[in-house]
Design an enzyme around this catalytic site. Structure first.
Site, short mmCIF file in Angstrom:
data_model
loop_
_atom_site.label_atom_id
_atom_site.label_comp_id
_atom_site.label_asym_id
_atom_site.label_seq_id
_atom_site.Cartn_x
_atom_site.Cartn_y
_atom_site.Cartn_z
CB ALA A 16 -0.94 0.00 1.21
NE ARG A 21 12.16 4.72 1.48
CZ ARG A 21 12.27 3.74 2.38
NH1 ARG A 21 13.45 3.47 2.92
NH2 ARG A 21 11.22 3.02 2.74
CE LYS A 28 8.48 0.09 -2.30
NZ LYS A 28 9.27 0.32 -1.06
CB THR A 86 4.37 -2.64 8.19
OG1 THR A 86 5.11 -2.34 9.38
CG2 THR A 86 5.18 -2.15 7.00
C1 UD1 Z 1 10.43 -2.64 6.52
C2 UD1 Z 1 10.48 -3.04 7.99
C3 UD1 Z 1 11.93 -3.27 8.42
C4 UD1 Z 1 12.58 -4.30 7.51
C5 UD1 Z 1 12.44 -3.90 6.04
C6 UD1 Z 1 12.90 -5.03 5.15
C7 UD1 Z 1 8.62 -2.03 9.20
C8 UD1 Z 1 8.18 -0.88 10.03
N1 UD1 Z 1 9.88 -2.02 8.81
O1 UD1 Z 1 11.11 -1.38 6.41
O2 UD1 Z 1 11.97 -3.73 9.77
O3 UD1 Z 1 13.95 -4.43 7.85
O4 UD1 Z 1 11.06 -3.63 5.72
O5 UD1 Z 1 12.85 -4.67 3.79
O6 UD1 Z 1 7.84 -2.94 8.98
N2 UD1 Z 1 3.29 -0.69 3.54
C9 UD1 Z 1 1.92 -0.72 3.55
N3 UD1 Z 1 1.24 0.16 4.33
C10 UD1 Z 1 1.87 1.07 5.12
C11 UD1 Z 1 3.29 1.11 5.11
C12 UD1 Z 1 3.97 0.21 4.31
O7 UD1 Z 1 1.30 -1.54 2.86
O8 UD1 Z 1 1.18 1.84 5.80
C13 UD1 Z 1 4.02 -1.64 2.68
C14 UD1 Z 1 4.89 -0.98 1.64
O9 UD1 Z 1 4.18 -0.77 0.44
C15 UD1 Z 1 6.03 -1.97 1.47
C16 UD1 Z 1 6.09 -2.69 2.80
O10 UD1 Z 1 4.88 -2.40 3.49
O11 UD1 Z 1 5.77 -2.93 0.46
C17 UD1 Z 1 7.27 -2.24 3.66
O12 UD1 Z 1 7.24 -0.84 3.83
P1 UD1 Z 1 8.52 0.07 3.66
O13 UD1 Z 1 8.14 1.47 3.85
O14 UD1 Z 1 9.22 -0.31 2.40
O15 UD1 Z 1 9.36 -0.42 4.94
P2 UD1 Z 1 10.93 -0.39 5.15
O16 UD1 Z 1 11.34 0.97 5.59
O17 UD1 Z 1 11.62 -0.95 3.98
CA CA Z 2 11.01 -1.63 1.95
#
Ligand code: UD1
Ligand code: CA
Length: 463
Positions: A16, A21, A28, A86
Site C-alpha cells: 500500500a 524514495r 513502487k 505496516t
Molecule cells: C520494513 C520493515 C523493516 C525491515 C524492512 C525489510 C517495518 C516498520 N519495517 O522497512 O523492519 O527491515 O522492511 O525490507 O515494517 N506498507 C503498507 N502500508 C503502510 C506502510 C507500508 O502496505 O502503511 C508496505 C509498503 O508498500 C512496502 C512494505 O509495506 O511494500 C514495507 O514498507 P517500507 O516502507 O518499504 O518499509 P521499510 O522501511 O523498507
Molecule cells: Ca522496503
C-alpha cells in the site's frame, strides 16, 4: 520435488505504500525487474507455497496494481485507505484471515525471495510451535533495515527501525527481512497493543515482538542462508542491485542447462525467456519477454530479441532486432537485420544486412540478403530477392499485399507495387518497377532509361 502445501496459512502481501524514495508516478511494486513487476516476482514465489489464500493490501495506485495483477494471479484485495504503517496494514486483513491458523506477511518490495526460503520459515515456525517467526539475516552493511536486538543471553528483545535506533543499535548486523509468520490469534491480539510512538508516527508490524514477549509468547528468528534474497527495493539504486542479482541467477541457471553466455555482465535475459542446449548468447544481447530460443542457436553480439520464437540451429547475428517474429530451423538473420511483428521465416531462410521484414512469410530456403523492405508479403520457396528490393505496400491510406511464387529471382532495385502477384519461376530484371501481375517463368522487366556515352567529356579538376 514434492510441492509445498500449507492449508492453514493465509498470506498477506503489503503493497500500500507510496514508495516515495522511488520518485515515480508509478506505484513502487509495479516497477519491473527483468520483464516482471516486483509484485509479480513476489506472487510467483508465494504461489509455490500452496497456502489457503493470498491477499494483497493496496492503497496508493490501487486500481493500476489490480489491473496488472488480476489477469495472472488469484488473490483477494484489501484496502488500506491511509498508510499508517505496516502493522496498521496487517490490521486491515483480519477478515481475510478468519479461517486460517497462521499468517505469513511478506512485503511487496522484496522480489528476490525464493519459495524454498519462505517454506523454510513456515516449516520452522510450525515445527517449533512458535508464535512469531521472522526471517533475519546477517548483513555486513545493515543500513536501511530494522535491527534485531537481543539480550546478552542472545534472546530476542525487539526489532528497532534504523531511524529509531541508537548509535549502538545501528552497529547490529542482524537485520529483519520484514517477513513474518505469526499465529493468527497472537497477531491480531498483539497488534491492538502496538502504538505509533516512533520517528515516523506509524504503527509498525515489528512492534508486535516486544508485546508478544511480554505476554509470554515465543518469538524466533529464522536465519537466511542467502542474504541477497531479502533485498528490499526502496529506490532506483536498489532496483538496479536487485536486477543484477536476479540476472546472475538466471545466467547461472542457463549455464547449468548447457547454454554459453559470453560477457554475461553485458547481457539481459528476462525471467520468462527459454534457451535451448548448446546455444550461445554473445555480448550485449537482450532477450526479452516470452522469447524462446531453441537448441544450438547463435545469438548476437548485440542482438535484441523481444517476444519472439527462434527454432533450433538458427542464427540471429550482430546488431539484429527481432520483435514478435518467428525464425524457423537453420535460418539466418543479420547482421544488421530487422524482423518486425508477424515476420515468419520458414526453414533455411537468409535475411541479410539492412533488410526489414514486416507481417510477411518468407518460404523455405529463400534469401533476402541486402538492403530490402518486405512488408505484407508472401514469398515462396527457393526465391532470391535481390539487393534493394522494395514491396511498395502502402498507398498512404491502406496496406496491400505482394505474393511471390516459388523459385522466383527478383533483380536488384526492383519495386513491387502492391497489390501484385509474381508467378513461380519468374525472373524480374534489375531496376524494374512492377505494377501488374508477373507471369510464371520467363523474364519480366520494365523499360530501362536509355544509356548514353559521351566520349570527349572531361571530369572537373581541382582549382
Ligand atoms: C520494513 C520493515 C523493516 C525491515 C524492512 C525489510 C517495518 C516498520 N519495517 O522497512 O523492519 O527491515 O522492511 O525490507 O515494517 N506498507 C503498507 N502500508 C503502510 C506502510 C507500508 O502496505 O502503511 C508496505 C509498503 O508498500 C512496502 C512494505 O509495506 O511494500 C514495507 O514498507 P517500507 O516502507 O518499504 O518499509 P521499510 O522501511 O523498507
Ligand atoms: Ca522496503
Amino acid at each position: 520435488m514434492i510441492p509445498y502445501s500449507f492449508p492453514n496459512l493465509q498470506i498477506i502481501v503489503l503493497a500500500a505504500g507510496q514508495g516515495t524514495r522511488m520518485r515515480s508516478a508509478k506505484p513502487k511494486v509495479l516497477h519491473q525487474i527483468l520483464g516482471k513487476s516486483m509484485l509479480e516476482h513476489v506472487l510467483c514465489s508465494l504461489e509455490g507455497l500452496n497456502a489457503r489464500g493470498l491477499s494483497i493490501v493496496l492503497g496508493h495506485g490501487a486500481e493500476v496494481v489490480q489491473s496488472v495483477v488480476s489477469e495472472k494471479h488469484y488473490v483477494t484485495w484489501v484496502t488500506q485507505e491511509e498508510q499508517l504503517g505496516t502493522g496498521h496494514a496487517v490490521q486491515q486483513c483480519s477478515h481475510v484471515c478468519e479461517s486460517a491458523d497462521h499468517v505469513l506477511i511478506v512485503c511487496g518490495d522484496t522480489p528476490l525471495l525464493r519459495t524454498g526460503t519462505l517454506a523454510a520459515l513456515v516449516r520452522a515456525h510450525l515445527d517449533a510451535a512458535s508464535d512469531i517467526s521472522f526471517l533475519s539475516a546477517i548483513q555486513p552493511v545493515p543500513q536501511g533495515y530494522g535491527r534485531v536486538c537481543r539480550s546478552e543471553a542472545g534472546d530476542i528483545r525487539q526489532i528497532v527501525e534504523e531511524r529509531d535506533a541508537t548509535d549502538a543499535q545501528r552497529m547490529i548486523q542482524e537485520v529483519s527481512s520484514g517477513i513474518f509468520c505469526v499465529r493468527k490469534s497472537v497477531l491480531f491480539d498483539c497488534l491492538k497493543a502496538v502504538d505509533n510512538g516512533n520517528d515516523q508516527g506509524e504503527y509498525y508490524l515489528p512492534g508486535i515482538v516486544p508485546v508478544a514477549l511480554q505476554r509470554g509468547h515465543r518469538v524466533d528468528a529464522v536465519l537466511m542462508d542467502d542474504v541477497d534474497e531479502m533485498l528490499g527495493v526502496n529506490d532506483r539504486t536498489q532496483l538496479r542491485q536487485a536486477t543484477k542479482i536476479l540476472q546472475n541467477r538466471i545466467v547461472e541457471d542457463w549455464e547449468k542447462a548447457g547454454v554459453s553466455i559470453e560477457q554475461p555482465e553485458t547481457v539481459r535475459i528476462d525471467v520468462s525467456v527459454h534457451l535451448g542446449m548448446d546455444t550461445v548468447i554473445r555480448a550485449g544481447s537482450q532477450l526479452l519477454g516470452h522469447t524462446h530460443i531453441g537448441d544450438g542457436c547463435d545469438i548476437g553480439p548485440y542482438a535484441v530479441i523481444d517476444r519472439a520464437w527462434v527454432d533450433d540451429g538458427a542464427k540471429v547475428l550482430a546488431f539484429s532486432h527481432v520483435q514478435e517474429a518467428h525464425v524457423s530451423m537453420s535460418s539466418e538473420v543479420g547482421p544488421y537485420a530487422r524482423l518486425r511483428p508477424q515476420a515468419h521465416l520458414d526453414e533455411g531462410v537468409k535475411i541479410g544486412n539492412f533488410v526489414e521484414v514486416k507481417k510477411s512469410v518468407i518460404g523455405q530456403n529463400s534469401k533476402v540478403n541486402h538492403l530490402s523492405y518486405i512488408g505484407d508479403a508472401e514469398v515462396g520457396k527457393n526465391c532470391n530477392i535481390g539487393a534493394g528490393t522494395i514491396t511498395c505496400n502502402y498507398d498512404g491510406a491502406n496496406k496491400h499485399k505482394t505474393v511471390v511464387g516459388d523459385n522466383v529471382f527478383v533483380g536488384s532495385d526492383t519495386k513491387l507495387i502492391a497489390p501484385v502477384e509474381v508467378g513461380s519461376g519468374a525472373t524480374i530484371g534489375a531496376g524494374s518497377i512492377i505494377t501488374r501481375n508477373v507471369a510464371e517463368g520467363g523474364l519480366t522487366l520494365t523499360v530501362r532509361p536509355e544509356q548514353r556515352y559521351v566520349k570527349d567529356w572531361k571530369r572537373a579538376t581541382k582549382n
